[in-house]
Every structure is written in structure tokens, then in C-alpha cells.
Design a protein around this motif. Structure first.
Motif, PDB file in Angstrom:
ATOM      1  N   TRP A   1       0.836  -1.208   0.000  1.00  0.00           N
ATOM      2  CA  TRP A   1       0.000   0.000   0.000  1.00  0.00           C
ATOM      3  C   TRP A   1       0.866   1.252   0.000  1.00  0.00           C
ATOM      4  O   TRP A   1       0.665   2.172  -0.790  1.00  0.00           O
ATOM      5  CB  TRP A   1      -0.937  -0.041   1.219  1.00  0.00           C
ATOM      6  N   ARG A   2       1.858   1.269   0.875  1.00  0.00           N
ATOM      7  CA  ARG A   2       2.645   2.500   1.013  1.00  0.00           C
ATOM      8  C   ARG A   2       3.589   2.718  -0.164  1.00  0.00           C
ATOM      9  O   ARG A   2       3.777   3.847  -0.619  1.00  0.00           O
ATOM     10  CB  ARG A   2       3.399   2.493   2.340  1.00  0.00           C
ATOM     11  N   ILE A   3       4.191   1.648  -0.664  1.00  0.00           N
ATOM     12  CA  ILE A   3       5.187   1.821  -1.740  1.00  0.00           C
ATOM     13  C   ILE A   3       4.515   1.874  -3.116  1.00  0.00           C
ATOM     14  O   ILE A   3       4.880   2.692  -3.964  1.00  0.00           O
ATOM     15  CB  ILE A   3       6.249   0.698  -1.666  1.00  0.00           C
ATOM     16  N   ASN A   4       3.516   1.022  -3.339  1.00  0.00           N
ATOM     17  CA  ASN A   4       2.904   0.965  -4.676  1.00  0.00           C
ATOM     18  C   ASN A   4       1.849   2.043  -4.897  1.00  0.00           C
ATOM     19  O   ASN A   4       1.497   2.322  -6.046  1.00  0.00           O
ATOM     20  CB  ASN A   4       2.257  -0.410  -4.911  1.00  0.00           C
ATOM     21  N   VAL A   5       1.301   2.592  -3.812  1.00  0.00           N
ATOM     22  CA  VAL A   5       0.221   3.584  -3.971  1.00  0.00           C
ATOM     23  C   VAL A   5       0.582   4.926  -3.318  1.00  0.00           C
ATOM     24  O   VAL A   5       0.656   5.954  -3.998  1.00  0.00           O
ATOM     25  CB  VAL A   5      -1.113   3.090  -3.348  1.00  0.00           C
TER      26      VAL A   5
END
Ligand SMILES: NC(=O)c1ccc[n+]([C@@H]2O[C@H](COP(=O)([O-])OP(=O)(O)OC[C@H]3O[C@@H](n4cnc5c(N)ncnc54)[C@H](O)[C@@H]3O)[C@@H](O)[C@H]2O)c1
Length: 269
Positions: free
Chosen positions: A112-116
Motif C-alpha cells: 500500500w505505502r510503496i505501490n500507492v
């Protein structure tokens, strides 16, 4: 358009490294951003650019990077949110909770944090600046998994869908105000993410032998990304078959799920 300063996250390896090389060939000053300090330094030295060690999941660090680059290096014409992670589902399939990446030890949280959210953080820092000066390119490297689905990786699929949706919102809100937003949705590309080392001579064994339409080289993917983004395209498909699959899914979602279930069975023997 000539690119003055370009920033590529995840620039130390794979698609990001190939993007740094291509942007350097185009005459850009390239800022290579990665959590892998050694890889970022190596690529930066090769392309005559600068390396910055930043975790894109950290909004304050990403905002500070944008401030520093625009103050000391040049206004950012081309920003690629490319860093991404995927861990694969555990044995319990789509409901798996275990695994992940230090310091974010939950796979969903890391994806969630890295891809979005990293794409959101980059846009928050850059959109006001680009609006003020009347232009710029924001490129999100999502995945075909963001339009279709990655069998065996629910967190990757869901977060890549979210990255595509966020890019759509950016394009809808700002695309008519000079900011060119692009989202990239590749299938298999020869990088460490699918088990192929940087500079490998062979594509053997990539994607566990389960690639659907062939494995592309990162250099070819980087060329398509830069060319199409500069052409003003929103959706960048490196593997043209993805357009057909996406149409089939839209035409009959239930039938598409049936096909994916059969494909999953086939993959799992
Ligand atoms: N390889 C494929 O088949 C494929 C297909 C579709 C989409 N993609 C996407 O392409 C992008 C690039 O992946 P790749 O295949 O080149 O993989 P890669 O693993 O070779 O490169 C990813 C890079 O991102 C860096 N990175 C990871 N987390 C980071 C963080 N928190 N902050 C900063 N840098 C970080 C890594 O150190 C690495 O250098 C990813 O978003 C991936 O999801 C890859």
C-alpha cells in the motif's frame, strides 16, 4: 519537449535503471532515487546524475527530496514513481497476512505505502509546482496487474489497481492544466522482481516460467515509457495483448473470472 531534470524512484535496478539510462541519453539531468544506496550510486555515476537514498513510503523524505532537487539541481520536468514491491501470497492465498518487507513487516502495508501512497506523496509535492509553471510529466509505473490481476498476489493486484485509479484521478483533475499524467501497465519485464538479475544474458526462468506473452527487456520498456509519455499518452501498455485482455474483462467480467480461475488451476498443476 526536452527534459531538463528527471527523477526516477527505484532507479537503482530494473525498469528504473533503464529509465535513468534512457533519460540520460535524452540529455536530462537524472536523479536516481532508491533505498539501495549502492545501486543508486552506481547508476548515478553511469548516467552522470545524482543519487539520493530515499524511502518513497516516507512522505516527509519524498517532499524534502523534491524541495532539494528543485532548489539545487533544477525544476523537475519528468518524475517517475517507479519503485514497487510484491511479495506473493503465502500458502493461504489471497487472505495471507504474513511476510513483507522490513521495516514494514506486513505485506499489505508495504504494498500500500510503496505501490500507492508513494505516488500520492510525489503528486502532492509536485502538482502545485507543475501547475504554477504550466507543465510537467508525472509517470506512475503500475502493472498489468492494475488492470487485470496478478494470480498469486492479492496485495500487489489490489495496490496496482489503486495506483491506476489514482493516476486516473490526477489526469482528470490536472491533465487539462498542463500536467501530463501517464500510467504504465506492463506484463513480465526482465528484472529482479520476476527472478532475473540485472544484466542477465538469459530470460530463462523469469516469472517462474509462467509469463503469458513473453518477457520484455527493461531497456525496451523504458523506451516505450519515455516515448509515449512525451507523446502525451495516459495509458502506456508495453505488452499490446493487455489491451485485449482488458477489453474482454470489461465486456464480461464474470466470464473473465472463470478464465482466470482455469488459468490459476493450470499454473498450479
Ligand atoms: N518486472 C516486472 O515484470 C514488472 C511488471 C509490471 C510492473 N512492474 C513494476 O515496475 C516497477 C519497477 O520494478 P522492477 O521490475 O524494475 O523491479 P526491481 O526490483 O528490479 O526494482 C525496483 C526498485 O525499487 C526500489 N525500491 C523498493 N522499495 C523502495 C522504496 N520504499 N523506496 C525507494 N526505492 C524502493 C528497489 O530497491 C529497486 O531498485 C515496480 O513498480 C513494479 O511493480 C514490474
Amino acid at each position: 519537449m526536452s527534459i531538463g531534470t528527471a527523477v526516477v524512484t527505484g532507479g537503482g535496478h530494473g525498469i528504473g535503471r533503464a529509465l535513468c539510462r534512457r533519460l540520460h541519453r535524452d540529455g536530462a539531468t537524472v536523479v536516481v532515487v532508491d533505498v539501495d544506496a549502492a545501486a543508486a550510486a552506481t547508476v548515478a555515476a553511469e548516467v552522470g546524475g545524482v543519487a539520493r537514498v530515499v524511502d518513497v513510503a516516507d512522505e516527509a523524505a519524498l517532499a524534502a527530496l523534491v524541495d532539494e532537487v528543485e532548489r539545487d539541481i533544477g525544476v523537475i520536468d519528468f518524475f517517475v514513481s517507479n519503485a514497487g514491491v510484491g511479495f506473493g501470497d503465502g500458502e493461504s492465498g489471497a487472505i495471507s497476512a504474513e511476510g513483507g518487507l522490513n521495516p514494514i513487516d506486513d505485506r499489505w502495508e508495504a504494498c500500500w505505502r510503496i505501490n500507492v501512497m508513494a505516488h500520492v506523496y510525489a503528486a502532492r509535492a509536485l502538482v502545485p509546482r507543475m501547475l504554477e509553471r504550466g507543465g510537467g510529466h508525472l509517470v506512475s509505473v503500475a502493472s498489468a496487474a492494475g488492470l487485470l490481476s496478478q494470480i498469486g498476489d492479492a496485495a500487489y493486484s489490489a495496490t496496482k489497481h489503486a495506483a491506476v485509479a489514482f493516476a486516473e484521478s490526477l489526469a482528470i483533475d490536472y491533465g487539462h492544466r498542463g500536467i501530463n499524467v501517464s500510467v504504465v501497465c506492463p506484463q513480465a519485464v526482465a528484472t529482479r522482481m520476476i527472478g532475473i538479475a540485472d544484466d542477465s544474458d538469459t530470460l530463462d526462468g523469469g516469472f517462474g516460467g509462467n509469463d503469458v506473452d513473453g518477457i520484455m527487456r527493461a531497456e525496451d520498456v523504458a523506451d516505450i515509457i519515455v516515448d509515449k509519455s512525451l507523446d502525451g499518452r495516459f495509458l502506456i501498455l508495453t505488452h499490446p495483448q493487455v489491451a485485449t485482455y482488458f477489453q474482454r474483462k470489461a465486456n464480461d467480467h464474470d466470464r473473465w473470472i472463470g478464465g482466470m480461475q482455469r488459468f490459476r488451476e493450470k499454473l498450479q498443476g
